[in-house]
Design a protein around this motif. Structure first.
Motif, PDB file in Angstrom:
ATOM      1  N   LYS A  44      24.932 -37.033  -4.012  1.00 15.43           N
ATOM      2  CA  LYS A  44      25.505 -35.832  -4.589  1.00 15.43           C
ATOM      3  C   LYS A  44      24.346 -34.906  -4.937  1.00 15.43           C
ATOM      4  CE  LYS A  44      29.691 -37.922  -6.495  1.00 15.43           C
ATOM      5  NZ  LYS A  44      30.510 -38.137  -7.729  1.00 15.43           N
ATOM      6  N   TRP A  45      24.471 -33.653  -4.518  1.00 20.29           N
ATOM      7  CA  TRP A  45      23.303 -32.779  -4.586  1.00 20.29           C
ATOM      8  C   TRP A  45      23.620 -31.466  -5.277  1.00 20.29           C
ATOM      9  CZ3 TRP A  45      24.527 -28.335  -1.963  1.00 20.29           C
ATOM     10  CH2 TRP A  45      25.511 -28.432  -0.968  1.00 20.29           C
ATOM     11  N   LYS A  46      22.506 -30.780  -5.630  1.00 21.70           N
ATOM     12  CA  LYS A  46      22.569 -29.444  -6.228  1.00 21.70           C
ATOM     13  C   LYS A  46      21.673 -28.513  -5.421  1.00 21.70           C
ATOM     14  CE  LYS A  46      20.982 -30.725 -10.200  1.00 21.70           C
ATOM     15  NZ  LYS A  46      20.524 -30.671 -11.601  1.00 21.70           N
ATOM     16  N   TRP A  47      22.180 -27.462  -4.934  1.00 25.09           N
ATOM     17  CA  TRP A  47      21.504 -26.351  -4.273  1.00 25.09           C
ATOM     18  C   TRP A  47      20.294 -26.699  -3.409  1.00 25.09           C
ATOM     19  CZ3 TRP A  47      17.246 -22.720  -5.681  1.00 25.09           C
ATOM     20  CH2 TRP A  47      17.245 -21.617  -4.840  1.00 25.09           C
TER      21      TRP A  47
ATOM     22  N   LEU B 273       6.403 -18.527  -1.063  1.00 24.29           N
ATOM     23  CA  LEU B 273       6.620 -17.097  -0.901  1.00 24.29           C
ATOM     24  C   LEU B 273       8.095 -16.809  -0.678  1.00 24.29           C
ATOM     25  CD1 LEU B 273       5.445 -14.251  -0.644  1.00 24.29           C
ATOM     26  CD2 LEU B 273       5.191 -14.667   1.796  1.00 24.29           C
ATOM     27  N   TRP B 274       8.734 -16.221  -1.656  1.00 22.08           N
ATOM     28  CA  TRP B 274      10.030 -15.553  -1.596  1.00 22.08           C
ATOM     29  C   TRP B 274      10.305 -15.014  -2.986  1.00 22.08           C
ATOM     30  CZ3 TRP B 274      13.106 -18.272  -4.977  1.00 22.08           C
ATOM     31  CH2 TRP B 274      12.921 -19.652  -5.059  1.00 22.08           C
ATOM     32  N   HIS B 275      11.140 -14.012  -3.082  1.00 23.05           N
ATOM     33  CA  HIS B 275      11.410 -13.383  -4.375  1.00 23.05           C
ATOM     34  C   HIS B 275      12.809 -13.664  -4.877  1.00 23.05           C
ATOM     35  CE1 HIS B 275       8.173 -10.394  -2.903  1.00 23.05           C
ATOM     36  NE2 HIS B 275       7.630 -11.424  -3.509  1.00 23.05           N
ATOM     37  N   ALA B 276      13.725 -13.970  -3.982  1.00 21.99           N
ATOM     38  CA  ALA B 276      15.083 -14.347  -4.359  1.00 21.99           C
ATOM     39  C   ALA B 276      15.718 -15.060  -3.181  1.00 21.99           C
ATOM     40  CB  ALA B 276      15.909 -13.123  -4.749  1.00 21.99           C
ATOM     41  N   ILE B 277      16.666 -15.929  -3.484  1.00 22.95           N
ATOM     42  CA  ILE B 277      17.368 -16.654  -2.431  1.00 22.95           C
ATOM     43  C   ILE B 277      18.869 -16.590  -2.687  1.00 22.95           C
ATOM     44  CG2 ILE B 277      17.908 -18.957  -1.561  1.00 22.95           C
ATOM     45  CD1 ILE B 277      15.008 -19.610  -1.498  1.00 22.95           C
ATOM     46  N   ASP B 278      19.613 -16.321  -1.627  1.00 25.74           N
ATOM     47  CA  ASP B 278      21.067 -16.334  -1.665  1.00 25.74           C
ATOM     48  C   ASP B 278      21.518 -17.442  -0.719  1.00 25.74           C
ATOM     49  OD1 ASP B 278      23.735 -15.855  -1.745  1.00 25.74           O
ATOM     50  OD2 ASP B 278      23.663 -13.820  -0.954  1.00 25.74           O
ATOM     51  N   SER B 279      22.228 -18.424  -1.240  1.00 32.03           N
ATOM     52  CA  SER B 279      22.598 -19.587  -0.440  1.00 32.03           C
ATOM     53  C   SER B 279      24.105 -19.784  -0.443  1.00 32.03           C
ATOM     54  CB  SER B 279      21.904 -20.833  -0.998  1.00 32.03           C
ATOM     55  OG  SER B 279      22.178 -21.960  -0.203  1.00 32.03           O
ATOM     56  N   SER B 280      24.650 -20.160   0.713  1.00 36.46           N
ATOM     57  CA  SER B 280      26.084 -20.394   0.819  1.00 36.46           C
ATOM     58  C   SER B 280      26.447 -21.760   0.264  1.00 36.46           C
ATOM     59  CB  SER B 280      26.528 -20.314   2.286  1.00 36.46           C
ATOM     60  OG  SER B 280      26.100 -21.467   3.002  1.00 36.46           O
TER      61      SER B 280
ATOM     62  N   VAL C 282      16.016 -30.332  -1.654  1.00 33.89           N
ATOM     63  CA  VAL C 282      17.295 -30.422  -2.354  1.00 33.89           C
ATOM     64  C   VAL C 282      17.083 -31.264  -3.608  1.00 33.89           C
ATOM     65  CG1 VAL C 282      18.075 -32.493  -1.120  1.00 33.89           C
ATOM     66  CG2 VAL C 282      19.764 -30.914  -2.102  1.00 33.89           C
ATOM     67  N   TYR C 283      17.845 -30.979  -4.644  1.00 35.02           N
ATOM     68  CA  TYR C 283      17.833 -31.779  -5.863  1.00 35.02           C
ATOM     69  C   TYR C 283      19.147 -32.507  -6.001  1.00 35.02           C
ATOM     70  CZ  TYR C 283      13.462 -29.716  -7.136  1.00 35.02           C
ATOM     71  OH  TYR C 283      12.143 -29.355  -7.129  1.00 35.02           O
ATOM     72  N   PHE C 284      19.061 -33.734  -6.504  1.00 35.76           N
ATOM     73  CA  PHE C 284      20.246 -34.569  -6.639  1.00 35.76           C
ATOM     74  C   PHE C 284      20.830 -34.457  -8.038  1.00 35.76           C
ATOM     75  CE2 PHE C 284      17.701 -37.420  -3.618  1.00 35.76           C
ATOM     76  CZ  PHE C 284      18.161 -36.745  -2.512  1.00 35.76           C
ATOM     77  N   GLU C 285      22.124 -34.582  -8.104  1.00 37.06           N
ATOM     78  CA  GLU C 285      22.754 -34.653  -9.414  1.00 37.06           C
ATOM     79  C   GLU C 285      22.267 -35.919 -10.126  1.00 37.06           C
ATOM     80  OE1 GLU C 285      26.969 -34.394  -9.208  1.00 37.06           O
ATOM     81  OE2 GLU C 285      26.977 -32.414  -8.258  1.00 37.06           O
ATOM     82  N   GLY C 286      21.864 -35.769 -11.376  1.00 39.28           N
ATOM     83  CA  GLY C 286      21.343 -36.903 -12.123  1.00 39.28           C
ATOM     84  C   GLY C 286      19.844 -37.063 -12.021  1.00 39.28           C
ATOM     85  N   GLY C 287      19.181 -36.203 -11.195  1.00 39.98           N
ATOM     86  CA  GLY C 287      17.727 -36.253 -11.104  1.00 39.98           C
ATOM     87  C   GLY C 287      17.225 -36.677  -9.743  1.00 39.98           C
ATOM     88  N   GLY C 288      15.958 -36.363  -9.486  1.00 40.46           N
ATOM     89  CA  GLY C 288      15.343 -36.689  -8.205  1.00 40.46           C
ATOM     90  C   GLY C 288      15.692 -35.674  -7.140  1.00 40.46           C
ATOM     91  N   GLY C 289      15.130 -35.880  -5.967  1.00 40.73           N
ATOM     92  CA  GLY C 289      15.380 -34.958  -4.871  1.00 40.73           C
ATOM     93  C   GLY C 289      14.535 -35.293  -3.681  1.00 40.73           C
TER      94      GLY C 289
END
Length: 254
Positions: A67-70, A84-91, A130-137
């Motif tokens: 289970k992941w987060k963004w 290098l980036w200033h903002a990210i828009d992700s679906s 990617v980061y996982f729910e509950g920690g780690g990635g």
């Protein structure tokens, strides 16, 4: 989903936006995640001027049972502390099959809002994380290179107008490029620039000669007036600077 994170140019040990994963492992699925089908800006360079926000479309496929987060694809040098980036828009997840998502992302670069260094022009590596729910990635190097370039500009002037057939036409111009640190365009000296001509009624331009810009970025050459048509300068760019084409200057030949 909206622009998620602002300001992520990170160098010299400055605080990073993401800190859970400190290094970029070589290869995929190091932490139970596989990133594939990664594309950044359609494989084309990301060319940035001094005032307008630039959007670079990005896409990738992610497979994981966690289970992941963004998740996100990003540009980096050295390690993930230099991004290098200033903002990210992700679906959201576009589900392909159980545990497999296609993600559409846009990286935004805005030199009018965020400080950029001229040294940031050039080649950048591509990684995904990617980061996982509950920690780690998981963070993986994708083995791709993306070029970020400073925009260039060209001007042109051909005279006299009109001109008698067989007489001399003097074509001048100037090549400049974006200075991200001053947020202005500055002379780009020593560039080899092509002078092109399109006869009246023709569909395309032909290169007539190539000219080096002087120490002030100025261009100057002469040609013989043989027929009416339009003159322009074209610069093809390099690894740190984008290409540019001047407007056309039409000259009537009598």
């Amino acid at each position: 989903m909206g622009k998620k994170v602002f300001r992520a140019v990170v160098t010299g040990g400055a605080a990073v936006v993401f800190t859970a994963v400190a290094a970029v492992p070589a290869g995929a699925a190091e932490g139970g995640v596989s990133f594939t089908r990664v594309q950044v800006n359609g494989g084309k360079p990301i060319v940035i001027g001094v005032s307008n926000e630039v959007a670079a479309p990005t896409s990738f496929r992610m497979a994981t049972t966690h289970k992941w987060k963004w998740p996100a694809v990003f540009l980096y040098r050295g390690n993930t502390g230099d991004r290098l980036w200033h903002a990210i828009d992700s679906s959201d997840c576009i589900k392909v099959s159980p545990g497999v998502c296609d993600i559409k992302e846009t990286m935004f670069f805005d030199p009018s809002e965020w400080d950029m260094r001229n040294s940031e022009a050039g080649a950048w590596k591509v990684a995904a994380e990617v980061y996982f729910e509950g920690g780690g990635g998981d963070t993986d190097d994708e083995g791709l290179t993306a070029y970020v370039k400073r925009n260039s500009r060209l001007t042109v002037n051909a005279s006299p107008e009109p001109v008698s057939k067989g007489k001399t036409i003097t074509v001048t111009g100037k090549v400049t490029r974006a200075n991200w640190e001053t947020r202005k365009y500055a002379s780009y000296e020593g560039r080899l620039v092509s002078l092109q001509f399109k006869p009246t009624g023709a569909a395309s331009y032909t290169t007539v000669k190539k000219v080096y810009a002087n120490g002030s970025g100025n261009l100057k050459t002469t040609v013989k007036a043989s027929k009416a048509g339009t003159w322009r300068w074209v610069y093809y760019g390099n690894t740190t600077t984008g290409p540019s084409t001047s407007a056309g200057d039409n000259v009537v030949v009598k």
